[in-house]
Write a protein that holds these residues in place. Structure first.
Motif, short mmCIF file in Angstrom:
data_model
loop_
_atom_site.label_atom_id
_atom_site.label_comp_id
_atom_site.label_asym_id
_atom_site.label_seq_id
_atom_site.Cartn_x
_atom_site.Cartn_y
_atom_site.Cartn_z
N MET A 95 -3.63 0.70 6.05
CA MET A 95 -2.98 1.02 5.02
C MET A 95 -2.20 2.55 6.04
O MET A 95 -1.90 3.48 5.39
N GLN B 120 0.67 -1.08 -0.42
CA GLN B 120 0.09 -0.20 -0.27
C GLN B 120 0.33 0.89 -0.02
O GLN B 120 0.77 2.36 -0.82
N GLY C 57 0.08 2.91 3.53
CA GLY C 57 -0.22 4.57 2.52
C GLY C 57 0.39 6.00 3.98
O GLY C 57 0.15 6.97 2.77
#
Length: 445
Positions: free
Chosen positions: A175, A54, A178
């Protein structure tokens, strides 16, 4: 080991009955398994691996301006470099899905991650934009198994009615990668340089792959070794054909092309150049905006599971989510160029409502026996990741086609056309999804 049987086909012809039978026979056992310490370690290991993938998927907003300055890339070259990762992931989906159902996540995922390590080192040594593209291709291939491998594990450890919720939790934890790819990554590049950053990414990716190989278990010990896995690779391939030919699966196949596009068109490519070209924001300010977007997206993946369970519905949740995304993109087309604040707020809103794809994944898998999970998810991912590449390049052509000032990536009109195109496409997605067959996560009354 059981081969594909008439009973497996029944999971397609009567998905609601198949899901209920699965819940009746295995629900009690699974309700305990997914709370065990063993599962928590597996969950953490796979989430860390997904976080690395990610990170690279979401780093485009930071790297796009860095690479443009370093290699004097135009919009088309930039979209090709960033899209290369998604091309590789798309091409790898079906073969990796076949291998996953045949050999398991524990074997396939760490081996594939070796290619991602090579991709990091290739990026660090790149001297031109073609080598950058090669590095992104290796990254895409190496992380192609990260999401579907985890999903193939979850279907054996988690009750069917909680699958979307746990998929959302997995994506939320993953995430974190991310989030690190936004303002923290921008700050690290400012301090140490992007080449040094990729060397460190290679080291971290290697460590995460080793941990996954040590701790991941494909199935609980209570399942017979090998379960219902196909006895040959040819049987796995025939299973892919059966998945694709299933009539009730066809609307999902059609919409899959757009599932991951909102986040990757904005967060993965155009949010950084837009905020730079249109509103003059610097790298740190753009990093903060993308951090807010990642927080929004992380929240989105958590909320859809509880909503699905509360409403005991999948189709309606997806349709409403797609309509919201369409409306938000339409608003971007009208007002995003006026001020950075409504633009950033709408960017956050889009990526927060776009993760209805977790419901689509659960809906797709519910149409088949759980031992088809790798092939079902790989088929959806193949189309979804291919869609990212198509949309990133299509939007790149749109931005390039509009005359823009020297030294900029695009003009206001080009970006507005991108937002308008996405609004139309997601309105179409909502319309197509009305043709799907509802399979309620908690069964019918």
């Amino acid at each position: 080991m059981a081969r594909f049987t008439t009973g497996d086909t029944a999971a397609v012809s009567d998905p609601a009955r198949a899901a209920k039978a699965h819940t009746d026979t295995e629900g009690t056992r699974e309700s305990v398994l997914h709370r065990s310490p063993r599962f928590l370690v597996i969950f953490a290991s796979l989430s860390a691996l997904f976080a690395m993938g990610q990170f690279h998927r979401s780093s485009g907003g930071v790297l796009s301006t860095v690479f443009t300055a370093e290699f004097a890339l135009n919009a088309k070259q930039l979209s090709l470099v960033m899209g290369a990762m998604f091309v590789a992931q798309g091409l790898a989906q079906l073969p990796v899905g076949v291998l996953m159902d045949r050999y398991g996540t524990r074997r396939v995922t760490p081996v594939a991650t070796v290619l991602a390590v090579g991709g990091c080192l290739t990026m660090a040594a790149a001297g031109d934009w073609g080598t950058l593209g090669l590095g992104r291709l290796l990254l895409g291939t190496g992380f192609a198994a990260a999401m579907m491998g985890t999903y193939a594990v979850l279907v054996h450890w988690v009750p069917q009615e909680s699958l979307t919720t746990y998929t959302g939790r997995f994506l939320f934890v993953g995430m974190a990668g991310g989030l690190l790819a936004t303002s923290p990554f921008a700050a690290f590049i400012e301090a140490a340089g992007w080449r040094t950053a990729f060397v460190w990414l290679a080291v971290i990716t290697s460590l995460v792959a080793v941990l996954a190989g040590i701790f991941v278990r494909d199935r609980p010990k209570s399942e017979a070794p090998g379960g219902d896995r196909p006895t040959s690779l040819m049987e796995s391939v025939r299973g892919v054909v059966m998945v694709v030919r299933a009539r009730r699966f066809r609307p999902i196949l059609l919409v899959s092309v757009l599932l991951y596009c909102p986040a990757q068109v904005l967060l993965g490519l155009w949010s950084g150049p837009f905020l730079s070209d249109v509103h003059g924001l610097g790298p740190i300010e753009r990093g903060y905006a993308m951090t807010a977007m990642m927080v929004g997206m992380s929240t989105g993946v958590l909320i859809y599971g509880p909503i699905e369970k509360w409403l005991n519905a999948r189709r309606a949740v997806v349709i409403v989510g797609a309509c919201l995304v369409s409306a938000e993109f339409a608003a971007l087309a009208f007002v995003a160029h006026l001020s950075p604040w409504p633009a950033i707020a709408l960017f956050v809103a889009v990526v927060a409502t776009a993760p209805f794809f977790v419901v689509v994944l659960g809906h797709a898998q519910s149409l088949f026996h759980k031992d088809y999970a790798g092939r079902v998810v790989s088929t959806v991912n193949l189309l979804a990741i291919t869609g990212i590449f198509i949309m990133q390049n299509a939007t790149g052509l749109l931005v390039s086609a509009v005359p823009h000032p020297p030294g900029s990536t695009g003009a206001v009109l080009g970006y507005r056309l991108v937002f308008a195109l996405m609004a139309v496409l997601f309105a179409g997605l909502a319309l197509v999804y009305t043709r799907t067959k509802e399979v309620r996560p908690l069964g019918t009354e």
